[in-house]
Design a protein around this motif. Sequence first.
Motif, short mmCIF file in Angstrom:
data_model
loop_
_atom_site.label_atom_id
_atom_site.label_comp_id
_atom_site.label_asym_id
_atom_site.label_seq_id
_atom_site.Cartn_x
_atom_site.Cartn_y
_atom_site.Cartn_z
N GLN A 244 0.85 -1.20 0.00
CA GLN A 244 0.00 0.00 0.00
C GLN A 244 0.89 1.24 0.00
O GLN A 244 1.74 1.41 0.88
CB GLN A 244 -0.90 0.02 1.23
CG GLN A 244 -1.95 1.11 1.12
CD GLN A 244 -2.76 1.28 2.40
OE1 GLN A 244 -2.63 0.50 3.33
NE2 GLN A 244 -3.57 2.30 2.41
N HIS A 245 0.67 2.10 -0.99
CA HIS A 245 1.46 3.33 -1.08
C HIS A 245 0.51 4.50 -1.26
O HIS A 245 -0.56 4.34 -1.86
CB HIS A 245 2.42 3.27 -2.27
CG HIS A 245 3.34 2.09 -2.19
ND1 HIS A 245 4.41 2.03 -1.34
CD2 HIS A 245 3.31 0.90 -2.84
CE1 HIS A 245 5.01 0.86 -1.46
NE2 HIS A 245 4.36 0.15 -2.37
N ALA A 246 0.94 5.68 -0.76
CA ALA A 246 0.05 6.85 -0.82
C ALA A 246 -0.37 7.15 -2.26
O ALA A 246 -1.51 7.51 -2.53
CB ALA A 246 0.76 8.05 -0.21
N GLU A 247 0.57 6.95 -3.20
CA GLU A 247 0.25 7.35 -4.58
C GLU A 247 -0.56 6.30 -5.34
O GLU A 247 -1.09 6.58 -6.40
CB GLU A 247 1.53 7.72 -5.35
CG GLU A 247 2.50 6.59 -5.63
CD GLU A 247 3.43 6.29 -4.46
OE1 GLU A 247 4.37 5.52 -4.67
OE2 GLU A 247 3.21 6.80 -3.33
N SER A 248 -0.63 5.09 -4.79
CA SER A 248 -1.44 4.07 -5.47
C SER A 248 -2.25 3.32 -4.44
O SER A 248 -1.76 2.97 -3.38
CB SER A 248 -0.52 3.09 -6.22
OG SER A 248 0.18 2.32 -5.26
N SER A 249 -3.48 3.09 -4.73
CA SER A 249 -4.31 2.43 -3.72
C SER A 249 -5.20 1.38 -4.40
O SER A 249 -6.36 1.59 -4.65
CB SER A 249 -5.17 3.42 -2.96
OG SER A 249 -5.81 4.28 -3.87
#
Length: 391
Positions: free
Chosen positions: A88-93
Amino acid sequence: MKRKPVNSSRMPVYRDAGFELFDAETTKYAFSKETENERIPELYIYSRYRNPTVVAAEEEIMKLESCNWALLTQSGMSAIDTAVSVFQHAESSGPWLFFSEIYGGTLSYTESVLRTRRGLQVHSFYPVNDKYDLHEFERVIRDINPELIYVEAISNPMLIVTDIGKVIELAHKSDSKVLVDNTFATPLLCKPLELGADIVIHSATKYFSGHGNLTAGVLCGNDSAIMKDAIEYRKYVGHMISPDDAYRLQTQIQTFELRFRKQCQNTLRIVEMLKNHPVIRKVWYPGLPEHPTHSEALKLFEQRGYGAMVTFDFTGKSDNEKKKKRDSFVQSVSEKIKVIPSLGDPKTILMPVESVWGAKYPEPGLIRLSVGFEDSKELEKTIADALMHVE
Ligand code: PLP
């Protein structure tokens, strides 16, 4: 006072919260290496980061799953949280795709943590007649292009076996990561990392511990970038297992293969008996030719075994009659086979399926047995006697 290690044959329990770092220079060195993940084997900092007793238990699991790294956590759920959070990354969800027949706690986690709290796009992939259609799966991943796919090798409680190798092959074609919960199958039946899985997860509470006396989880893999992220997540969220639990796990896991083999053998005998009993309507076990995923089990497990869980229900003209028989069975075995909501214990334990899952499964009298490694003749007698009293 400097103490020399004594001649113990196994790693003792190191209960230190923080380890001695001697001076400013060593402290600086240890911390710099810890963040770079080039940790020094003999130089521990703080038990939430890393602990020698935990590392010893992790090494046992690496041998079992034949992999480059294993990270222990305080429960199966914290291993799952660590494993999925790495992606999980802020720029991709997302989107993420979860096979629908997974442990109920994992399902609730996808709903209440991933969807509701983290706002992730989580899709479910459902089986048809207790079997996943992998042509349909191929179409779904083409449609939604998931970043992450989550599946169990053997599902609970209908014991659906999934062709993990095929799932991984299809998923990797679309660059999706594959996470496999291998708790029910264990590395004795299959090793999804050898088939290319990105992470394998276990509730070590179950067969790895094998004694129903601790909760633990583990995630394992081969990719060092994933390992670094997982170490960081475990450290900052505080999912680390306690040294005492790691010590017991380290000891108990040494008998895992012996125990699980015996559990699988006992299960085969119980399955045979249940199958031929007049009060039993149906038995679900992947080793039976009539199980909807028997061919997947043959392919994935290559006849090493079929696991130590079996689900069955009772004959009856109405739902009430079937439930009455279930209750009478549970009552008759209760001295020797307890209702315990876990699995992989030394003794056989059971769960009435409807009490946990409600009407999800249409057969109201279902019972799930987790078969233990007790004497098989005695176990057969216990079950046969109880079935005789079913009315
Ligand atoms: N995965 C599976 C297949 C399980 O059966 C369970 C628990 O029953 C878990 C994960 C969660 O493990 P724990 O209870 O150790 O958190």
